[in-house]
Design a protein around this motif. Structure first.
Motif, PDB file in Angstrom:
ATOM      1  N   UNK A 214      39.972 101.625  37.560  1.00 24.01           N
ATOM      2  CA  UNK A 214      39.491 100.855  38.707  1.00 24.01           C
ATOM      3  C   UNK A 214      37.969 100.719  38.746  1.00 24.01           C
ATOM      4  N   UNK A 215      37.275 101.419  37.852  1.00 21.95           N
ATOM      5  CA  UNK A 215      35.812 101.429  37.868  1.00 21.95           C
ATOM      6  C   UNK A 215      35.231 100.623  36.717  1.00 21.95           C
ATOM      7  N   UNK A 216      34.104  99.957  36.978  1.00 18.39           N
ATOM      8  CA  UNK A 216      33.460  99.119  35.976  1.00 18.39           C
ATOM      9  C   UNK A 216      31.955  99.364  35.956  1.00 18.39           C
ATOM     10  N   UNK A 217      31.407  99.480  34.738  1.00 17.02           N
ATOM     11  CA  UNK A 217      29.981  99.678  34.517  1.00 17.02           C
ATOM     12  C   UNK A 217      29.475  98.522  33.654  1.00 17.02           C
ATOM     13  N   UNK A 218      28.377  97.888  34.056  1.00 16.79           N
ATOM     14  CA  UNK A 218      27.893  96.697  33.356  1.00 16.79           C
ATOM     15  C   UNK A 218      26.585  96.981  32.627  1.00 16.79           C
ATOM     16  N   UNK A 219      26.546  96.569  31.354  1.00 18.63           N
ATOM     17  CA  UNK A 219      25.363  96.701  30.515  1.00 18.63           C
ATOM     18  C   UNK A 219      25.007  95.316  29.968  1.00 18.63           C
ATOM     19  N   UNK A 220      23.813  94.837  30.286  1.00 18.62           N
ATOM     20  CA  UNK A 220      23.449  93.452  29.946  1.00 18.62           C
ATOM     21  C   UNK A 220      22.570  93.348  28.711  1.00 18.62           C
ATOM     22  N   UNK A 221      22.316  94.470  28.042  1.00 18.51           N
ATOM     23  CA  UNK A 221      21.553  94.432  26.800  1.00 18.51           C
ATOM     24  C   UNK A 221      20.174  93.822  26.977  1.00 18.51           C
ATOM     25  N   UNK A 222      19.837  92.898  26.082  1.00 20.43           N
ATOM     26  CA  UNK A 222      18.520  92.261  26.089  1.00 20.43           C
ATOM     27  C   UNK A 222      18.568  90.824  26.628  1.00 20.43           C
ATOM     28  N   UNK A 223      19.658  90.479  27.302  1.00 22.11           N
ATOM     29  CA  UNK A 223      19.783  89.108  27.796  1.00 22.11           C
ATOM     30  C   UNK A 223      18.742  88.810  28.875  1.00 22.11           C
ATOM     31  N   UNK A 224      18.078  87.675  28.729  1.00 21.84           N
ATOM     32  CA  UNK A 224      17.075  87.259  29.705  1.00 21.84           C
ATOM     33  C   UNK A 224      17.706  86.384  30.792  1.00 21.84           C
ATOM     34  N   UNK A 225      16.885  86.070  31.783  1.00 24.32           N
ATOM     35  CA  UNK A 225      17.373  85.357  32.975  1.00 24.32           C
ATOM     36  C   UNK A 225      18.129  84.080  32.638  1.00 24.32           C
ATOM     37  N   UNK A 226      17.553  83.238  31.788  1.00 19.19           N
ATOM     38  CA  UNK A 226      18.167  81.936  31.523  1.00 19.19           C
ATOM     39  C   UNK A 226      19.553  82.086  30.920  1.00 19.19           C
ATOM     40  N   UNK A 227      19.734  83.066  30.054  1.00 15.28           N
ATOM     41  CA  UNK A 227      21.053  83.319  29.472  1.00 15.28           C
ATOM     42  C   UNK A 227      21.988  83.928  30.511  1.00 15.28           C
ATOM     43  N   UNK A 228      21.474  84.831  31.336  1.00 17.13           N
ATOM     44  CA  UNK A 228      22.287  85.473  32.372  1.00 17.13           C
ATOM     45  C   UNK A 228      22.875  84.449  33.337  1.00 17.13           C
ATOM     46  N   UNK A 229      22.128  83.404  33.618  1.00 10.35           N
ATOM     47  CA  UNK A 229      22.583  82.383  34.563  1.00 10.35           C
ATOM     48  C   UNK A 229      23.842  81.664  34.074  1.00 10.35           C
ATOM     49  N   UNK A 230      24.086  81.676  32.775  1.00 10.81           N
ATOM     50  CA  UNK A 230      25.203  80.924  32.194  1.00 10.81           C
ATOM     51  C   UNK A 230      26.473  81.767  32.059  1.00 10.81           C
ATOM     52  N   UNK A 231      26.400  83.044  32.437  1.00  5.37           N
ATOM     53  CA  UNK A 231      27.534  83.950  32.231  1.00  5.37           C
ATOM     54  C   UNK A 231      28.243  84.227  33.548  1.00  5.37           C
ATOM     55  N   UNK A 232      29.552  84.230  33.505  1.00  2.00           N
ATOM     56  CA  UNK A 232      30.355  84.544  34.684  1.00  2.00           C
ATOM     57  C   UNK A 232      30.564  86.060  34.732  1.00  2.00           C
ATOM     58  N   UNK A 233      29.642  86.761  35.366  1.00  2.00           N
ATOM     59  CA  UNK A 233      29.660  88.220  35.368  1.00  2.00           C
ATOM     60  C   UNK A 233      30.806  88.754  36.213  1.00  2.00           C
ATOM     61  N   UNK A 234      31.440  89.838  35.772  1.00  2.00           N
ATOM     62  CA  UNK A 234      32.535  90.435  36.556  1.00  2.00           C
ATOM     63  C   UNK A 234      31.994  91.265  37.717  1.00  2.00           C
ATOM     64  N   UNK A 235      32.835  91.508  38.716  1.00  2.00           N
ATOM     65  CA  UNK A 235      32.504  92.467  39.774  1.00  2.00           C
ATOM     66  C   UNK A 235      32.466  93.870  39.158  1.00  2.00           C
ATOM     67  N   UNK A 236      31.435  94.635  39.501  1.00  2.00           N
ATOM     68  CA  UNK A 236      31.316  95.971  38.918  1.00  2.00           C
ATOM     69  C   UNK A 236      30.943  96.991  39.986  1.00  2.00           C
TER      70      UNK A 236
END
Length: 317
Positions: A214-236
């Protein structure tokens, strides 16, 4: 001095003196070697954020289920970079190794936390701060599967790493976005990776969700803002600030979509969380009308987050 130690020292000196010493050899290496195996806290003070922290009794009074199958996630600051250690079901996952100069420090940390084998080594991006110490670590600590995006492979650091892999008779394990890696009760769900050269190298970085029931931990690596905006991030439940909490690695869309209950930041001696990132967090809190519990790992303080599959607990080592 062992043969591999000589290889590493000589390669490191060569890398410093002649940065392109191995340039041009990657194609031959790729053609001659099958590189891939196929695969389907000490708690920080949060005065910088001004957000809520639970009462210490609430935090440390809940032990949860004491079970080897529980998961612990370590947020570890080095002198100039950051790494993560994940222990679950008797397995060890290491995310990045820091720079070459920090490799002995990381070796001592792994000894401290009784890591005798690395089952999964995730190198977010082939840069010095992410994998400069990888050659040293895989020589000192038995390592099974190694993951890294195949980008920026024409630099001497990466080619030296490939040579060490060849010497150790090890292979990279190929990853694609959407892949899942099962580790006991946990799963690593790959959100982003690109295995080809791209105009912005950080776009290729490994980003993943670490799922423990039931638990989720998110690691975004080296992704910058512009790339992050294009990803459908899960609830964590837990989000690690991108890259030392720097503004360019932490977007409104990331915090808004992932809806974290907790945020962990890592400060090094040289890198501090940006004020713009702190302001962004406060803005999200105001917008959502709820506090996000925030913690900072810094200096020698390591933040450890425990999950038993249903509860998140900050524990004190």
């Amino acid at each position: 001095m062992g043969n591999l130690s000589r290889v590493l020292i000589q390669s490191s000196l060569a890398f410093l003196v002649v940065g392109s010493i191995y340039t041009g050899e990657i194609d031959n290496f790729s053609n001659s070697v099958d590189m891939f195996r196929k695969t389907t806290p000490v708690i920080g003070i949060n005065s910088e954020f001004g957000t809520s922290i639970r009462n210490f009794k609430d935090i440390f009074g809940k032990a949860g289920k004491e079970n080897i199958n529980d998961m612990e996630v370590y947020y570890i600051p080095l002198k100039t970079s950051e790494v993560n250690l994940i222990k679950v079901s008797g397995k060890n996952i290491l995310v990045n190794t820091g720079t070459f100069d920090e490799s002995k420090d990381l070796e001592k940390i792994l000894e401290k936390y009784e890591v005798k084998k690395i089952d999964h080594l995730i190198l977010s991006l082939p840069t010095d701060e992410n994998m400069g110490g990888a050659s040293y670590i895989i020589d000192k600590v038995p390592t099974d599967k190694i993951y890294m995006p195949l980008v920026n492979t024409d630099n001497a650091l990466v080619q030296n790493f490939f040579k060490v892999l060849q010497y150790k008779k090890q292979k990279l394990t190929k990853l694609e976005a959407g892949d899942e890696i099962e580790v006991g009760r946990a799963k690593i769900q790959i959100i982003n990776i690109i295995n080809r050269n791209v105009p912005e190298i950080t776009d290729a970085s490994i980003a993943f969700n670490l799922n423990m029931e039931e638990n989720n931990f998110l690691f975004t690596g080296d992704l910058k803002k512009e790339k992050q905006k294009k990803i459908n991030w899960p609830d964590v439940d837990v989000l690690k600030f991108g890259k030392y909490g720097k503004d360019e690695y932490n977007s409104y869309e990331l915090l808004k979509k992932s809806k974290p209950e907790y945020i962990v930041g890592i400060n090094t001696n040289e890198q501090k969380i940006d004020q713009n990132t702190i302001n962004l967090l406060k803005s999200i809190e105001s917008e959502n009308k709820k506090n996000i519990e925030s913690y900072i790992a810094k200096n020698d303080k390591v933040i450890i987050v425990k999950s038993n599959g249903s509860e998140i607990t900050m524990i004190k080592k």
